[in-house]
Design a protein around this motif. Structure first.
Motif, short mmCIF file in Angstrom:
data_model
loop_
_atom_site.label_atom_id
_atom_site.label_comp_id
_atom_site.label_asym_id
_atom_site.label_seq_id
_atom_site.Cartn_x
_atom_site.Cartn_y
_atom_site.Cartn_z
N LEU A 11 0.84 -1.20 0.00
CA LEU A 11 0.00 0.00 0.00
C LEU A 11 0.87 1.24 0.00
O LEU A 11 1.91 1.28 0.65
N ARG A 12 0.46 2.25 -0.74
CA ARG A 12 1.21 3.49 -0.83
C ARG A 12 0.62 4.54 0.09
O ARG A 12 -0.56 4.51 0.42
N CYS A 13 1.45 5.47 0.48
CA CYS A 13 1.08 6.58 1.34
C CYS A 13 -0.15 7.28 0.76
O CYS A 13 -0.22 7.49 -0.44
N PRO A 14 -1.14 7.57 1.57
CA PRO A 14 -1.21 7.53 3.03
C PRO A 14 -1.93 6.30 3.56
O PRO A 14 -2.31 6.27 4.73
N GLY A 41 7.31 6.06 3.21
CA GLY A 41 6.62 7.15 3.90
C GLY A 41 6.12 6.72 5.28
O GLY A 41 5.95 7.55 6.17
N SER A 42 5.92 5.43 5.46
CA SER A 42 5.46 4.91 6.75
C SER A 42 6.47 5.19 7.85
O SER A 42 6.09 5.39 9.01
N LEU A 43 7.74 5.19 7.50
CA LEU A 43 8.80 5.45 8.49
C LEU A 43 8.65 6.83 9.12
O LEU A 43 9.01 7.03 10.27
N ARG A 44 8.15 7.76 8.36
CA ARG A 44 7.95 9.13 8.84
C ARG A 44 6.54 9.30 9.40
O ARG A 44 6.36 9.86 10.49
N ASP A 45 5.55 8.84 8.66
CA ASP A 45 4.15 9.12 8.98
C ASP A 45 3.64 8.45 10.25
O ASP A 45 3.00 9.10 11.08
N VAL A 58 5.91 1.10 20.54
CA VAL A 58 6.71 0.21 21.38
C VAL A 58 8.06 -0.06 20.72
O VAL A 58 9.10 0.00 21.36
N SER A 59 8.02 -0.33 19.41
CA SER A 59 9.26 -0.57 18.67
C SER A 59 9.00 -0.41 17.17
O SER A 59 7.86 -0.47 16.71
N GLN A 60 10.09 -0.19 16.46
CA GLN A 60 10.02 -0.19 15.00
C GLN A 60 11.31 -0.77 14.47
O GLN A 60 12.37 -0.63 15.09
N SER A 61 11.21 -1.45 13.33
CA SER A 61 12.39 -2.07 12.73
C SER A 61 12.21 -2.11 11.22
O SER A 61 11.11 -1.92 10.70
N GLU A 62 13.33 -2.35 10.55
CA GLU A 62 13.32 -2.42 9.09
C GLU A 62 14.18 -3.60 8.68
O GLU A 62 15.26 -3.83 9.23
N SER A 63 13.69 -4.38 7.73
CA SER A 63 14.44 -5.50 7.21
C SER A 63 14.03 -5.75 5.77
O SER A 63 12.85 -5.99 5.48
N ASN A 64 14.99 -5.65 4.87
CA ASN A 64 14.76 -5.92 3.44
C ASN A 64 13.59 -5.14 2.87
O ASN A 64 12.77 -5.67 2.12
N GLY A 65 13.51 -3.86 3.21
CA GLY A 65 12.46 -3.00 2.66
C GLY A 65 11.10 -3.19 3.30
O GLY A 65 10.11 -2.66 2.82
N GLU A 66 11.04 -3.93 4.40
CA GLU A 66 9.79 -4.12 5.13
C GLU A 66 9.92 -3.43 6.48
O GLU A 66 10.87 -3.64 7.21
N TYR A 67 8.95 -2.57 6.78
CA TYR A 67 8.96 -1.80 8.02
C TYR A 67 7.94 -2.39 8.98
O TYR A 67 6.80 -2.65 8.58
N ARG A 68 8.36 -2.59 10.21
CA ARG A 68 7.51 -3.22 11.21
C ARG A 68 7.40 -2.29 12.42
O ARG A 68 8.39 -1.86 12.97
N PHE A 69 6.15 -2.02 12.80
CA PHE A 69 5.86 -1.15 13.93
C PHE A 69 5.04 -1.93 14.95
O PHE A 69 4.07 -2.58 14.57
N VAL A 70 5.43 -1.86 16.21
CA VAL A 70 4.63 -2.44 17.29
C VAL A 70 4.06 -1.27 18.07
O VAL A 70 4.80 -0.42 18.56
N ILE A 71 2.73 -1.23 18.15
CA ILE A 71 2.02 -0.09 18.74
C ILE A 71 1.12 -0.58 19.87
O ILE A 71 0.37 -1.55 19.69
N LYS A 72 1.19 0.12 21.00
CA LYS A 72 0.27 -0.17 22.11
C LYS A 72 -0.88 0.82 22.03
O LYS A 72 -0.67 2.04 21.98
N CYS A 73 -2.08 0.28 21.97
CA CYS A 73 -3.28 1.11 21.88
C CYS A 73 -3.48 1.90 23.17
O CYS A 73 -3.44 1.34 24.26
N GLY A 74 -3.68 3.19 23.02
CA GLY A 74 -3.91 4.06 24.18
C GLY A 74 -5.38 4.26 24.46
O GLY A 74 -6.24 3.80 23.71
N GLY A 75 -5.67 4.98 25.53
CA GLY A 75 -7.06 5.17 25.96
C GLY A 75 -7.74 6.36 25.40
O GLY A 75 -7.34 7.22 24.76
#
Length: 75
Positions: A11-14, A41-45, A58-75
């Motif tokens: 998927l492309r930004c946004p 664009g996900s790295l910035r947005d 919580v964390s973010q990482s990049e491997s072989n052009g794949e960006y992974r974000f771990v997010i804790k849902c807030g209240g």
């Protein structure tokens, strides 16, 4: 281990950010979401939006052009 995973690969930004917002809106505070994206664009947005939200990056990482974000849902 995350409660949910959102695959936004190809998927492309946004769209990765919009889909992340929608997924978090349907979650309970304290749950964790893993977002996988390939758009650079996900790295910035996603972290920039999270900094202004009730959610926590919580964390973010990049491997072989794949960006992974771990997010804790807030209240």
């Amino acid at each position: 281990m995350a409660d949910r995973t959102l695959d936004a690969s190809g998927l492309r930004c946004p769209m990765p950010l919009l889909k992340t917002k929608l997924e978090l809106n349907s979650m309970t505070p304290g749950e964790e979401l893993v977002v996988v994206a390939t758009d650079t664009g996900s790295l910035r947005d996603i972290p920039a939006w999270l900094a202004l939200s009730a959610h926590t990056l919580v964390s973010q990482s990049e491997s072989n052009g794949e960006y992974r974000f771990v997010i804790k849902c807030g209240g």
